[in-house]
Design an enzyme around this catalytic site. Structure first.
Site, PDB file in Angstrom:
ATOM      1  N   ASP A 291     -50.856  66.956  14.224  1.00  0.00           N
ATOM      2  CA  ASP A 291     -50.738  66.047  15.666  1.00  0.00           C
ATOM      3  C   ASP A 291     -51.478  66.532  16.544  1.00  0.00           C
ATOM      4  OD1 ASP A 291     -51.870  69.028  15.273  1.00  0.00           O
ATOM      5  OD2 ASP A 291     -50.311  69.349  17.476  1.00  0.00           O
TER       6      ASP A 291
ATOM      7  N   SER B 184     -50.672  74.139  11.043  1.00  0.00           N
ATOM      8  CA  SER B 184     -51.452  73.516  11.923  1.00  0.00           C
ATOM      9  C   SER B 184     -53.232  72.739  10.764  1.00  0.00           C
ATOM     10  CB  SER B 184     -52.077  74.223  13.578  1.00  0.00           C
ATOM     11  OG  SER B 184     -52.617  72.397  13.720  1.00  0.00           O
TER      12      SER B 184
ATOM     13  N   ASP C  52     -55.160  66.577  10.925  1.00  0.00           N
ATOM     14  CA  ASP C  52     -54.800  67.746  10.375  1.00  0.00           C
ATOM     15  C   ASP C  52     -53.175  68.177   9.644  1.00  0.00           C
ATOM     16  OD1 ASP C  52     -53.117  67.752  12.698  1.00  0.00           O
ATOM     17  OD2 ASP C  52     -52.991  69.950  13.210  1.00  0.00           O
TER      18      ASP C  52
HETATM   19 MG    MG Z   1     -51.723  70.599  14.315  1.00  0.00          MG
END
Ligand code: MG
Length: 454
Positions: free
Chosen positions: A241, A94, A237
Site C-alpha cells: 500500500d 505491513s 512494503d
Molecule cells: Mg503497508
C-alpha cells in the site's frame, strides 16, 4: 483502544499474536458487521495462511460466508471489498519484519475501519460478545480466483496509460517479496514500461530484504536502477500500500519530497490537503505557493482518512493527502493507500521530466530528530507544559492536535510523546541545517529544564 492500534492489530506470531486471537477478532468483527459474506486476503508472510484459516473459522462460526482471495495487496482487497460491497479482513503486518503478522479491518466501502468502528469491534472482543450460530447455520468458505487480475484492471482504468506508454520508460521494481510481487510487475509491464525487478518472488522468509521500504533495505534497488539505466525505482512494503522511489541516477528520494512533488502537480488554489502533525515543510511550501489549505491530524493514516471524509462532507476538494512515508492518498481514486497507483501517478510525471528534476525543488530541507527519555508521568507532563509555554512565548503558530507543533512559516518544531515508549520526541525541519538544529536544541533545552524541575 486497548487492543487495536490505528490500523488494526500486529504482533510477533505465536508470541504476542496467535491464531486463537485472530479467530476471536474475526468473531467480534463478524458479529458487529452481521454481513452475509466477508472477504479475506493475506500478504506473503509464512504465517499468513495459518492466520487466515483461523480468521475464516471465526467468521464461519458466527454464520458469515467467507471469500478467500489468497495473496493480494491490501489495496487489491480494498478494491474487491468496494466492488462486492462486503467487509474484509487483511492478514498482514505491513512493513514489519517477517516474524510479525496481524490484521487490518476494512469496511464494505473498501476503506479501513474508523477508530469508532474499531472500538465497537474491540468492545465485542473484550466482552467476548459473539453471535455464535447453531451448527446448521455456520458459514461456508469459497476460494475466489482472479482478484489480482481485477485489481490490475481497475488500476489501468484509473491512470493515463497512453501518456506513460508513449514515454518508453524503464521501471526498476522492488516489491520486497511481498504481495505486490504478484501484481506490480505485470501492471507496470502492461503500462508499456520495460520492467526490471529485484526481490520479486513472493517469499514469506523475505530473503532479499525486510518488508520495510527504507534506504537501509534498498541498496539493491539503487544499484538495479543504475545498472539498467532505469528512469525510476519503485519499492513497496509487505502489503504494497506504499511506494518509495529512487531517481534515474539510482539515488534514494525522501518520501516527503515525492509527496511534495505529487502534491505540486495535483493541488490547485482553494483545494485542501491533509497530513499529520509531523508534515514536512516541503508540503507546507507547496501548499503556500499554490494557495491551497493544509489540515493537520494526529499521526496515523486512520486519522487522515477520517479528516478527508469530514472535509469532503463539508464540500472541500481534497485531491491528495497522506504522509511522507510513501503512503499517499488520492481520494478521488479511493480512500486508501495504493502502492501501485502511487507509482503510476508518479510515472505520469516522469513521462514529462526526469525524476531528479521533479523532486529537486524539495532537496534542500534539513530534518533533526531528538528523543528525551523520562521516568515518571509527571516528568512527561512537565515537558509538554513547557512545550506549550514555549509556543505561547514565540511568534510561531501553535498546533496542538498531537503534541505541540510550532510553525514559524519557514520552519517548524514539534514535541510529541511517543505512543509506545517513555520518550518525548522532538522533530524540526528547515531549509538551513543550522535553523533546524537551533529549533530542536532550543526545544530540548526547555524540555530538559522542565523535566529536571518536575
Ligand atoms: Mg503497508
Amino acid at each position: 483502544m486497548e487492543v487495536f492500534g490505528s490500523s488494526g492489530t500486529r504482533g510477533v506470531v505465536n508470541e504476542s499474536l496467535g491464531p486463537e486471537f485472530l479467530l476471536r477478532v474475526a468473531k467480534a468483527a463478524g458479529t458487529v458487521w452481521n454481513a452475509d459474506r466477508v472477504a479475506i486476503a493475506r500478504d506473503t508472510r509464512k504465517t499468513g495462511r495459518m492466520l487466515a484459516d483461523a480468521a475464516a473459522s471465526g467468521l464461519a462460526s458466527v454464520g458469515t460466508d467467507v471469500d478467500r482471495l489468497g495473496i493480494v495487496p491490501t489495496p487489491g482487497l480494498q478494491a474487491y471489498a468496494e466492488r462486492e460491497g462486503v467487509p474484509a479482513l487483511m492478514i498482514t503486518a505491513s512493513h514489519n519484519p517477517p516474524e510479525f503478522n496481524g490484521m487490518k479491518l476494512i469496511g464494505p466501502d473498501g476503506v479501513e475501519l474508523s477508530v469508532a468502528d474499531l472500538e465497537r469491534v474491540e468492545e465485542h472482543l473484550l466482552a467476548e460478545r459473539f453471535e455464535t450460530v447453531s451448527w446448521d447455520r455456520t458459514g461456508r468458505a469459497r476460494s475466489v480466483d482472479g482478484a489480482q487480475r481485477e485489481y490490475i484492471d481497475q488500476l489501468h482504468a484509473a491512470v493515463d496509460g497512453d501518456l506513460i506508454a508513449d514515454a518508453d520508460l524503464t521501471v526498476a521494481l522492488d516489491p520486497g517479496h511481498g504481495a505486490g510481487a504478484l501484481t506490480s510487475p505485470e501492471f507496470f509491464r502492461e503500462l508499456g514500461c520495460r520492467v526490471v525487478t529485484v526481490n520479486s518472488q513472493p517469499d514469506g522468509h523475505f530473503p532479499g530484504r525486510d518488508p520495510e521500504p527504507v534506504p537501509e533495505n534498498l541498496d539493491d534497488l539503487g544499484r538495479l536502477v543504475a545498472s539498467t539505466d532505469a528512469d525510476i525505482g519503485i519499492a513497496h512494503d509487505g502489503d504494497a500500500d506504499r511506494a518509495i522511489f529512487y531517481d534515474e541516477r539510482g539515488e534514494y528520494v525522501e518520501g516527503d519530497a515525492t509527496f511534495a512533488a505529487l502534491a505540486a502537480a495535483e493541488l490547485s488554489q482553494d483545494d485542501t490537503t491533509v497530513s499529520a502533525v509531523n508534515v514536512s515543510q516541503r508540503l507546507v511550501d507547496v501548499v503556500q505557493s499554490v494557495g491551497a489549505t493544509l489540515e493537520l491530524t494526529p499521526i496515523g493514516s486512520t486519522n487522515i482518512i477520517s479528516r478527508i471524509r469530514d472535509l469532503r462532507a463539508e464540500g472541500a476538494t481534497v485531491p491528495i493527502a497522506g504522509e511522507g512515508n510513501g503512503g499517499v492518498f488520492f481520494p478521488d481514486y479511493r480512500l486508501a493507500r495504493d502502492g501501485a497507483y502511487i507509482g503510476a501517478r508518479f510515472l505520469e510525471l516522469v513521462a514529462e521530466r526526469p525524476l531528479s528534476e521533479l523532486v529537486s525543488p524539495y532537496d534542500d530541507y534539513y530534518n533533526v530528530r531528538l528523543n528525551i527519555e523520562y521516568d515518571t508521568d509527571d516528568e512527561c507532563r512537565a515537558m509538554l507544559t513547557a512545550a506549550e509555554a514555549r509556543a505561547q512565548g514565540s511568534e510561531a503558530a501553535l498546533d496542538a492536535t498531537d503534541g505541540y507543533r510550532l510553525d514559524y512559516g519557514d520552519a517548524w518544531v514539534l514535541a510529541r510523546p511517543s505512543g509506545t515508549e517513555p520518550l518525548v520526541r522532538i522533530y524540526a525541519e528547515a531549509r538551513e541545517q543550522a535553523r533546524a538544529e537551533e529549533l530542536a536544541e532550543g526545544m530540548r533545552a526547555a524540555l530538559d529544564a522542565a523535566r529536571t524541575d518536575a
